[in-house]
Design an enzyme around this catalytic site. Structure first.
Site, PDB file in Angstrom:
ATOM      1  N   HIS A 107     -25.823  28.371  17.883  1.00 29.70           N
ATOM      2  CA  HIS A 107     -24.447  28.071  17.858  1.00 29.70           C
ATOM      3  C   HIS A 107     -24.018  26.913  17.287  1.00 29.70           C
ATOM      4  O   HIS A 107     -24.665  25.857  17.544  1.00 29.70           O
ATOM      5  CB  HIS A 107     -23.824  28.250  19.449  1.00 29.70           C
ATOM      6  CG  HIS A 107     -22.430  28.420  19.428  1.00 29.70           C
ATOM      7  ND1 HIS A 107     -21.654  27.377  19.407  1.00 29.70           N
ATOM      8  CD2 HIS A 107     -21.766  29.630  19.799  1.00 29.70           C
ATOM      9  CE1 HIS A 107     -20.466  27.822  19.378  1.00 29.70           C
ATOM     10  NE2 HIS A 107     -20.431  29.309  19.787  1.00 29.70           N
ATOM     11  N   GLU A 179     -20.253  33.580  12.361  1.00 26.64           N
ATOM     12  CA  GLU A 179     -19.390  32.682  13.323  1.00 26.64           C
ATOM     13  C   GLU A 179     -18.788  31.278  12.258  1.00 26.64           C
ATOM     14  O   GLU A 179     -19.346  30.419  12.196  1.00 26.64           O
ATOM     15  CB  GLU A 179     -20.216  32.092  14.369  1.00 26.64           C
ATOM     16  CG  GLU A 179     -19.789  31.379  15.412  1.00 26.64           C
ATOM     17  CD  GLU A 179     -20.454  29.998  15.941  1.00 26.64           C
ATOM     18  OE1 GLU A 179     -21.525  29.630  15.271  1.00 26.64           O
ATOM     19  OE2 GLU A 179     -20.199  29.629  17.101  1.00 26.64           O
TER      20      GLU A 179
HETATM   21  P1  PGA Z   1     -13.784  31.408  20.534  1.00 25.94           P
HETATM   22  O1  PGA Z   1     -15.425  30.808  20.481  1.00 25.94           O
HETATM   23  O2  PGA Z   1     -13.728  32.712  20.765  1.00 25.94           O
HETATM   24  O3  PGA Z   1     -13.296  30.587  21.570  1.00 25.94           O
HETATM   25  O4  PGA Z   1     -13.138  30.835  19.280  1.00 25.94           O
HETATM   26  C1  PGA Z   1     -16.193  31.662  19.643  1.00 25.94           C
HETATM   27  C2  PGA Z   1     -17.544  31.037  19.462  1.00 25.94           C
HETATM   28  O5  PGA Z   1     -17.701  29.992  20.019  1.00 25.94           O
HETATM   29  O6  PGA Z   1     -18.371  31.638  18.409  1.00 25.94           O
END
Ligand code: PGA
Length: 261
Positions: A107, A179
């Site tokens: 992440h 992401e």
């Molecule tokens: P978010 O987070 O939905 O709050 O933008 C998504 C992520 O951390 O991948």
């Protein structure tokens, strides 16, 4: 199969709040059509054990959510060894042993805040897969320039997969998440990726991954997903699910997302 992954990050602030949120989600799911959907709750480690125990105390119909593996649990990280002298770490073996089935790896917040890199992620994938945990592997860049973004993602993929030898064992075992860092809701001035761009990047990732003979279980999108934009993402044929951060902390919002996937 469609995946809806709730990444609670370092939230909520107490066990009581985590239990309440989880119970609302569990109750709400019972009224939804969940055919071909898997929901994964990735709570902080501390809460996982307690939440996992809820399923043991449930009456029908909640048990169906578990017996059919519709509602599942995930961690937000793990270490790359099974056990040993690694202060503060949690291993895939320990996670599996308490009933966790998924783990988010790579992440961007861990990369940014803790210096995690894709060499480490690569080692984590290997040990997770060996323990039959499904890695939810994140790729993404902070560049809005699509050319630069693609280059960076290509490098990330290369680092992960060239460091893994027994790639065959991984096929069909990983979930890949696109992401874009600039789209994460907690980041300043974030904007959700346009669904067409998400589609384009996911096709790009799929293509590169073929060179390593990897077949992912699923390709999903993460970044400011909410009840209003969810359809635009899942309407794209390359996207078969979402990683939801902020919106997964509001039960009604999360349930609407699940309903619309
Ligand atoms: P978010 O987070 O939905 O709050 O933008 C998504 C992520 O951390 O991948």
């Amino acid at each position: 199969m469609k995946y809806i992954i709730a990444n609670w990050k370092m939230n909520p602030s107490s066990l009581k709040k985590a239990e309440t949120l989880f119970q609302r989600i569990e109750k709400g799911l019972q009224g939804l059509d969940l055919l071909d959907k898997k929901i994964v709750i990735c709570s902080p480690y501390l809460y996982l054990f307690k939440l996992l125990n809820f399923k043991l105390t449930q009456e029908k119909p909640a048990t169906l959510l578990y017996n059919k593996q519709i509602l599942n649990f995930g961690a937000q990280n793990c270490f790359w060894e099974d056990n040993g002298a690694f202060t503060g770490e949690i291993s895939p073996t320990q996670l599996k042993e308490i009933g966790v089935e998924y783990v988010i790896l790579g992440h961007s917040e861990r990369r940014r805040e803790l210096g995690e890199n894709y060499e480490m992620v690569s080692k984590k994938i290997k040990v997770s897969a060996r323990n039959n945990l499904t890695p939810i592997l994140c790729f993404g860049s902070n560049s809005r320039d699509i050319k630069k973004e693609k280059q960076e993602i290509q490098e990330q993929i290369k680092t992960v997969f060239t460091n893994l030898s027994d790639l065959n064992d991984l096929s069909e075992k990983i979930i890949i998440t696109y992401e874009p860092i600039w789209a994460i809701s907690a980041n300043k001035n974030s904007v959700p990726a346009n669904a067409k761009r998400a589609q384009e990047i996911i096709y790009f990732i799929k293509n590169i991954i073929k060179d390593y003979n990897i077949q992912a279980k699923s390709y999903i999108y993460g970044g400011s997903v909410d009840s209003k934009n969810i359809r635009s993402f899942v309407n794209q044929d390359s996207i078969s699910g979402v990683l939801v951060g902020g919106a997964s902390l509001i039960s009604e919002e999360f349930l609407t997302i699940v309903e619309n996937v």
